[in-house]
Write an enzyme that holds these catalytic residues in place. Structure first.
Site, PDB file in Angstrom:
ATOM      1  N   ASN A 255      29.612   3.235  12.057  1.00  0.00           N
ATOM      2  CA  ASN A 255      29.063   1.887  12.231  1.00  0.00           C
ATOM      3  C   ASN A 255      28.204   1.568  11.007  1.00  0.00           C
ATOM      4  OD1 ASN A 255      27.677  -0.403  13.029  1.00  0.00           O
ATOM      5  ND2 ASN A 255      26.426   0.640  14.569  1.00  0.00           N
TER       6      ASN A 255
ATOM      7  N   LYS B  93      26.709  -1.186  10.228  1.00  0.00           N
ATOM      8  CA  LYS B  93      25.625  -2.150  10.461  1.00  0.00           C
ATOM      9  C   LYS B  93      25.633  -3.219   9.352  1.00  0.00           C
ATOM     10  CE  LYS B  93      23.307   1.445  12.974  1.00  0.00           C
ATOM     11  NZ  LYS B  93      22.076   1.971  13.526  1.00  0.00           N
TER      12      LYS B  93
ATOM     13  N   HIS C  48      25.838  -2.701  21.385  1.00  0.00           N
ATOM     14  CA  HIS C  48      25.026  -1.740  20.626  1.00  0.00           C
ATOM     15  C   HIS C  48      23.548  -2.017  20.923  1.00  0.00           C
ATOM     16  CE1 HIS C  48      23.040   0.234  17.270  1.00  0.00           C
ATOM     17  NE2 HIS C  48      24.124   0.978  17.171  1.00  0.00           N
TER      18      HIS C  48
ATOM     19  N   GLU D 205      21.043  -2.273  19.134  1.00  0.00           N
ATOM     20  CA  GLU D 205      20.407  -3.260  18.251  1.00  0.00           C
ATOM     21  C   GLU D 205      20.764  -4.685  18.683  1.00  0.00           C
ATOM     22  OE1 GLU D 205      21.814  -1.542  14.589  1.00  0.00           O
ATOM     23  OE2 GLU D 205      20.483   0.164  14.920  1.00  0.00           O
TER      24      GLU D 205
ATOM     25  N   GLU E  96      24.416   6.449  23.287  1.00  0.00           N
ATOM     26  CA  GLU E  96      23.502   6.462  22.148  1.00  0.00           C
ATOM     27  C   GLU E  96      22.062   6.338  22.637  1.00  0.00           C
ATOM     28  OE1 GLU E  96      25.593   5.141  18.295  1.00  0.00           O
ATOM     29  OE2 GLU E  96      24.950   3.344  19.321  1.00  0.00           O
TER      30      GLU E  96
ATOM     31  N   GLY F  33      18.822   6.217  14.167  1.00  0.00           N
ATOM     32  CA  GLY F  33      18.146   5.966  12.896  1.00  0.00           C
ATOM     33  C   GLY F  33      16.814   6.684  12.757  1.00  0.00           C
TER      34      GLY F  33
ATOM     35  N   SER G  53      21.674   9.642  15.054  1.00  0.00           N
ATOM     36  CA  SER G  53      21.367  10.645  14.030  1.00  0.00           C
ATOM     37  C   SER G  53      22.408  11.760  13.902  1.00  0.00           C
ATOM     38  CB  SER G  53      19.959  11.218  14.258  1.00  0.00           C
ATOM     39  OG  SER G  53      18.997  10.190  14.112  1.00  0.00           O
TER      40      SER G  53
HETATM   41  P1  PGA Z   1      22.377   6.514  13.241  1.00  0.00           P
HETATM   42  O1  PGA Z   1      22.952   5.231  14.011  1.00  0.00           O
HETATM   43  O2  PGA Z   1      23.527   7.480  13.083  1.00  0.00           O
HETATM   44  O3  PGA Z   1      21.901   5.995  11.929  1.00  0.00           O
HETATM   45  O4  PGA Z   1      21.298   7.091  14.093  1.00  0.00           O
HETATM   46  C1  PGA Z   1      23.876   5.328  15.069  1.00  0.00           C
HETATM   47  C2  PGA Z   1      24.243   3.973  15.607  1.00  0.00           C
HETATM   48  O5  PGA Z   1      23.378   3.090  15.648  1.00  0.00           O
HETATM   49  O6  PGA Z   1      25.393   3.725  16.024  1.00  0.00           O
END
Ligand code: PGA
Length: 251
Positions: free
Chosen positions: A10, A12, A93, A95, A165, A171, A208
Protein backbone atom coordinates in the site's frame (compact mmCIF):
# COMPACT_ATOMS: atom_id res chain seq x y z
CA UNK A 1 2.58 -26.16 2.19
CA UNK A 2 -1.06 -25.83 1.26
CA UNK A 3 -1.60 -22.08 1.43
CA UNK A 4 -2.01 -19.31 -1.11
CA UNK A 5 -0.20 -16.14 -0.19
CA UNK A 6 -0.84 -12.56 -1.10
CA UNK A 7 1.92 -9.99 -0.70
CA UNK A 8 0.45 -6.51 -0.99
CA UNK A 9 2.03 -3.06 -0.97
CA UNK A 10 0.00 0.00 0.00
CA UNK A 11 1.86 3.06 -1.27
CA UNK A 12 -0.51 5.55 0.38
CA UNK A 13 0.08 9.14 -0.85
CA UNK A 14 3.54 8.46 -2.26
CA UNK A 15 4.86 8.16 -5.83
CA UNK A 16 3.64 9.91 -8.98
CA UNK A 17 2.81 8.14 -12.25
CA UNK A 18 6.38 8.01 -13.51
CA UNK A 19 7.83 6.81 -10.22
CA UNK A 20 5.13 4.14 -10.08
CA UNK A 21 5.98 2.87 -13.56
CA UNK A 22 9.67 2.69 -12.71
CA UNK A 23 8.97 0.86 -9.48
CA UNK A 24 6.78 -1.73 -11.19
CA UNK A 25 9.43 -2.39 -13.83
CA UNK A 26 12.19 -2.75 -11.23
CA UNK A 27 10.11 -4.93 -8.95
CA UNK A 28 9.07 -7.08 -11.89
CA UNK A 29 12.73 -7.90 -12.52
CA UNK A 30 13.45 -8.71 -8.89
CA UNK A 31 11.56 -11.98 -8.45
CA UNK A 32 10.29 -15.05 -10.26
CA UNK A 33 6.59 -15.89 -10.10
CA UNK A 34 5.47 -18.68 -7.84
CA UNK A 35 2.07 -20.30 -8.31
CA UNK A 36 1.05 -20.06 -4.66
CA UNK A 37 1.93 -16.37 -4.30
CA UNK A 38 0.16 -13.28 -5.66
CA UNK A 39 1.80 -9.85 -5.52
CA UNK A 40 -0.34 -6.70 -5.58
CA UNK A 41 0.56 -3.04 -5.31
CA UNK A 42 -1.83 -0.22 -4.49
CA UNK A 43 -0.52 3.00 -6.11
CA UNK A 44 -2.27 6.38 -5.99
CA UNK A 45 -5.16 6.87 -8.46
CA UNK A 46 -3.22 9.14 -10.83
CA UNK A 47 -0.67 6.39 -11.44
CA UNK A 48 -3.11 3.58 -12.22
CA UNK A 49 -3.61 4.04 -15.97
CA UNK A 50 -1.41 1.72 -17.97
CA UNK A 51 0.26 0.04 -14.98
CA UNK A 52 -1.51 -3.26 -15.46
CA UNK A 53 -0.13 -3.58 -18.98
CA UNK A 54 3.43 -3.06 -17.68
CA UNK A 55 3.53 -6.11 -15.55
CA UNK A 56 3.02 -9.82 -15.87
CA UNK A 57 3.75 -10.75 -12.28
CA UNK A 58 2.35 -7.84 -10.32
CA UNK A 59 -1.34 -7.13 -9.86
CA UNK A 60 -2.65 -3.63 -9.40
CA UNK A 61 -5.14 -2.35 -6.86
CA UNK A 62 -6.72 0.98 -5.86
CA UNK A 63 -6.44 2.40 -2.35
CA UNK A 64 -10.06 3.45 -2.10
CA UNK A 65 -13.20 4.13 -4.15
CA UNK A 66 -16.70 5.49 -3.70
CA UNK A 67 -19.67 3.14 -3.80
CA UNK A 68 -21.79 4.95 -6.40
CA UNK A 69 -21.42 4.15 -10.06
CA UNK A 70 -21.47 7.79 -11.18
CA UNK A 71 -22.99 11.10 -10.18
CA UNK A 72 -22.39 14.49 -8.62
CA UNK A 73 -19.73 13.37 -6.13
CA UNK A 74 -16.87 15.81 -6.61
CA UNK A 75 -13.47 14.29 -6.09
CA UNK A 76 -14.63 10.68 -5.88
CA UNK A 77 -13.67 7.68 -8.01
CA UNK A 78 -16.23 5.02 -8.84
CA UNK A 79 -15.89 1.25 -9.18
CA UNK A 80 -16.91 1.63 -12.81
CA UNK A 81 -13.89 3.87 -13.44
CA UNK A 82 -11.59 1.35 -11.82
CA UNK A 83 -12.75 -1.52 -13.99
CA UNK A 84 -10.03 -2.45 -16.43
CA UNK A 85 -7.39 -0.58 -14.43
CA UNK A 86 -7.24 -2.67 -11.28
CA UNK A 87 -8.29 -6.05 -9.90
CA UNK A 88 -8.20 -5.22 -6.20
CA UNK A 89 -9.40 -2.36 -4.02
CA UNK A 90 -8.52 -1.52 -0.41
CA UNK A 91 -11.60 -0.76 1.63
CA UNK A 92 -11.81 0.78 5.07
CA UNK A 93 -8.10 1.33 5.70
CA UNK A 94 -7.72 2.80 9.20
CA UNK A 95 -6.43 6.07 7.71
CA UNK A 96 -9.66 6.36 5.70
CA UNK A 97 -11.69 5.61 8.81
CA UNK A 98 -9.76 7.91 11.14
CA UNK A 99 -8.73 10.86 8.98
CA UNK A 100 -11.57 10.86 6.45
CA UNK A 101 -14.25 9.68 8.87
CA UNK A 102 -15.40 6.65 6.90
CA UNK A 103 -18.01 4.76 8.83
CA UNK A 104 -18.72 1.03 8.97
CA UNK A 105 -21.77 1.76 6.88
CA UNK A 106 -19.62 3.30 4.11
CA UNK A 107 -17.28 0.34 4.27
CA UNK A 108 -20.25 -1.98 3.87
CA UNK A 109 -21.54 -0.15 0.80
CA UNK A 110 -18.09 -0.06 -0.75
CA UNK A 111 -17.65 -3.81 -0.29
CA UNK A 112 -20.96 -4.46 -2.00
CA UNK A 113 -20.05 -2.11 -4.86
CA UNK A 114 -16.63 -3.72 -5.32
CA UNK A 115 -18.21 -7.18 -5.52
CA UNK A 116 -20.81 -5.95 -7.95
CA UNK A 117 -18.11 -4.61 -10.27
CA UNK A 118 -15.90 -7.69 -9.93
CA UNK A 119 -13.14 -6.02 -7.97
CA UNK A 120 -11.60 -7.97 -5.09
CA UNK A 121 -12.20 -5.99 -1.88
CA UNK A 122 -9.36 -6.09 0.64
CA UNK A 123 -11.22 -5.07 3.78
CA UNK A 124 -9.10 -3.56 6.55
CA UNK A 125 -9.99 -3.95 10.22
CA UNK A 126 -8.07 -3.48 13.45
CA UNK A 127 -8.09 -2.16 16.98
CA UNK A 128 -6.53 0.93 18.56
CA UNK A 129 -3.92 0.68 21.31
CA UNK A 130 -6.51 1.80 23.82
CA UNK A 131 -8.89 -0.97 22.74
CA UNK A 132 -6.12 -3.58 22.94
CA UNK A 133 -5.07 -2.46 26.41
CA UNK A 134 -8.68 -2.55 27.57
CA UNK A 135 -8.98 -6.17 26.35
CA UNK A 136 -11.45 -5.17 23.65
CA UNK A 137 -9.57 -6.34 20.56
CA UNK A 138 -11.84 -9.26 19.71
CA UNK A 139 -15.03 -7.29 20.35
CA UNK A 140 -13.85 -4.56 17.99
CA UNK A 141 -12.81 -7.05 15.30
CA UNK A 142 -16.10 -8.93 15.46
CA UNK A 143 -18.08 -5.73 15.35
CA UNK A 144 -16.17 -4.32 12.39
CA UNK A 145 -16.51 -7.57 10.45
CA UNK A 146 -20.20 -7.97 11.13
CA UNK A 147 -20.95 -4.40 10.11
CA UNK A 148 -18.73 -4.60 7.04
CA UNK A 149 -20.45 -7.73 5.79
CA UNK A 150 -24.03 -6.93 6.61
CA UNK A 151 -26.25 -8.04 3.75
CA UNK A 152 -23.38 -9.41 1.63
CA UNK A 153 -24.37 -12.62 -0.21
CA UNK A 154 -22.80 -15.70 1.37
CA UNK A 155 -21.52 -16.97 -1.98
CA UNK A 156 -19.84 -13.65 -2.66
CA UNK A 157 -18.00 -13.66 0.66
CA UNK A 158 -15.52 -16.08 -0.89
CA UNK A 159 -14.19 -13.22 -3.03
CA UNK A 160 -13.35 -10.99 -0.08
CA UNK A 161 -9.91 -10.71 1.49
CA UNK A 162 -9.54 -9.39 5.03
CA UNK A 163 -6.51 -7.43 6.26
CA UNK A 164 -5.98 -7.35 10.01
CA UNK A 165 -4.10 -4.15 10.78
CA UNK A 166 -3.79 -3.19 14.43
CA UNK A 167 -3.81 0.61 14.33
CA UNK A 168 -1.05 0.85 16.93
CA UNK A 169 1.24 -1.09 14.59
CA UNK A 170 0.72 1.02 11.47
CA UNK A 171 3.68 3.19 10.61
CA UNK A 172 4.99 2.96 14.16
CA UNK A 173 7.68 0.33 13.73
CA UNK A 174 5.84 -1.71 16.39
CA UNK A 175 4.50 -4.83 14.71
CA UNK A 176 2.14 -7.25 16.41
CA UNK A 177 4.13 -10.31 17.41
CA UNK A 178 3.48 -13.33 15.17
CA UNK A 179 1.57 -14.92 18.09
CA UNK A 180 -0.59 -11.83 18.65
CA UNK A 181 -1.40 -11.64 14.95
CA UNK A 182 -2.10 -15.38 14.71
CA UNK A 183 -4.52 -15.21 17.63
CA UNK A 184 -6.61 -12.50 15.94
CA UNK A 185 -6.41 -14.16 12.53
CA UNK A 186 -7.71 -17.38 13.99
CA UNK A 187 -10.56 -15.52 15.61
CA UNK A 188 -11.43 -13.83 12.29
CA UNK A 189 -11.56 -17.24 10.61
CA UNK A 190 -13.95 -18.49 13.26
CA UNK A 191 -16.27 -15.53 12.81
CA UNK A 192 -16.11 -15.99 9.07
CA UNK A 193 -17.22 -19.59 9.39
CA UNK A 194 -19.98 -18.65 11.81
CA UNK A 195 -21.22 -16.23 9.19
CA UNK A 196 -21.59 -19.16 6.84
CA UNK A 197 -19.00 -18.25 4.23
CA UNK A 198 -18.11 -21.00 1.81
CA UNK A 199 -14.45 -20.60 1.11
CA UNK A 200 -11.45 -20.55 3.33
CA UNK A 201 -10.71 -16.91 4.03
CA UNK A 202 -7.45 -15.25 3.06
CA UNK A 203 -6.31 -12.94 5.87
CA UNK A 204 -3.40 -10.54 5.53
CA UNK A 205 -1.50 -9.03 8.42
CA UNK A 206 -0.53 -5.36 8.18
CA UNK A 207 1.34 -2.98 10.49
CA UNK A 208 5.11 -2.41 10.36
CA UNK A 209 5.80 -5.45 8.20
CA UNK A 210 9.41 -5.43 7.04
CA UNK A 211 11.96 -7.90 5.66
CA UNK A 212 13.08 -8.69 9.22
CA UNK A 213 9.69 -9.92 10.42
CA UNK A 214 7.81 -11.04 7.29
CA UNK A 215 9.01 -14.67 7.26
CA UNK A 216 7.91 -15.33 10.80
CA UNK A 217 4.56 -13.62 10.33
CA UNK A 218 3.84 -15.50 7.09
CA UNK A 219 4.74 -18.79 8.77
CA UNK A 220 1.75 -18.54 11.14
CA UNK A 221 -1.08 -20.96 10.38
CA UNK A 222 -3.78 -18.38 9.72
CA UNK A 223 -1.69 -15.64 8.15
CA UNK A 224 -1.90 -15.91 4.39
CA UNK A 225 -0.26 -12.68 3.37
CA UNK A 226 0.88 -9.24 4.37
CA UNK A 227 -0.23 -5.69 3.63
CA UNK A 228 2.92 -3.58 3.66
CA UNK A 229 3.01 0.22 3.87
CA UNK A 230 6.37 1.89 4.45
CA UNK A 231 8.49 -1.08 3.39
CA UNK A 232 6.62 -1.40 0.09
CA UNK A 233 7.98 1.96 -1.13
CA UNK A 234 11.50 0.65 -1.72
CA UNK A 235 12.02 -2.07 -4.31
CA UNK A 236 14.76 -3.81 -2.29
CA UNK A 237 12.65 -4.00 0.84
CA UNK A 238 9.42 -5.05 -0.81
CA UNK A 239 11.28 -7.57 -2.92
CA UNK A 240 12.94 -8.98 0.21
CA UNK A 241 9.47 -9.51 1.71
CA UNK A 242 8.34 -11.26 -1.50
CA UNK A 243 11.45 -13.44 -1.28
CA UNK A 244 10.71 -14.37 2.32
CA UNK A 245 7.37 -15.71 1.08
CA UNK A 246 9.05 -17.66 -1.73
CA UNK A 247 11.52 -19.10 0.80
CA UNK A 248 8.65 -20.21 3.01
CA UNK A 249 6.88 -21.87 0.09
CA UNK A 250 10.09 -23.70 -0.82
CA UNK A 251 10.37 -25.27 2.61
P1 PGA B 1 3.07 0.22 7.59
O1 PGA B 1 1.60 0.45 6.99
O2 PGA B 1 3.59 -1.06 6.97
O3 PGA B 1 3.86 1.41 7.17
O4 PGA B 1 2.92 0.08 9.07
C1 PGA B 1 0.69 -0.59 6.78
C2 PGA B 1 -0.61 -0.09 6.21
O5 PGA B 1 -1.04 1.01 6.58
O6 PGA B 1 -1.27 -0.76 5.39
Amino acid sequence: MNKNYLIAGNWKMYKNAEQSREFIQDLERSFTSVAAMTVVVFPPFVALAGLRALSKKINIGAQNMFYEEQGAFTGEISPLMLQGLVDYVLIGHSERREIFKERDEDVNRKIKAALQFNLVPVVCIGETLQEREAGKTMVKIKNQLEKALQGVDKEKMGRIIVAYEPIWAIGTGLNASPEQAQEVHHFIKEIWQEMGAERNLQILYGGSVKPENSFELLAQDDISGVLVGGASLKVEQFSAIIHSCIQLLDK
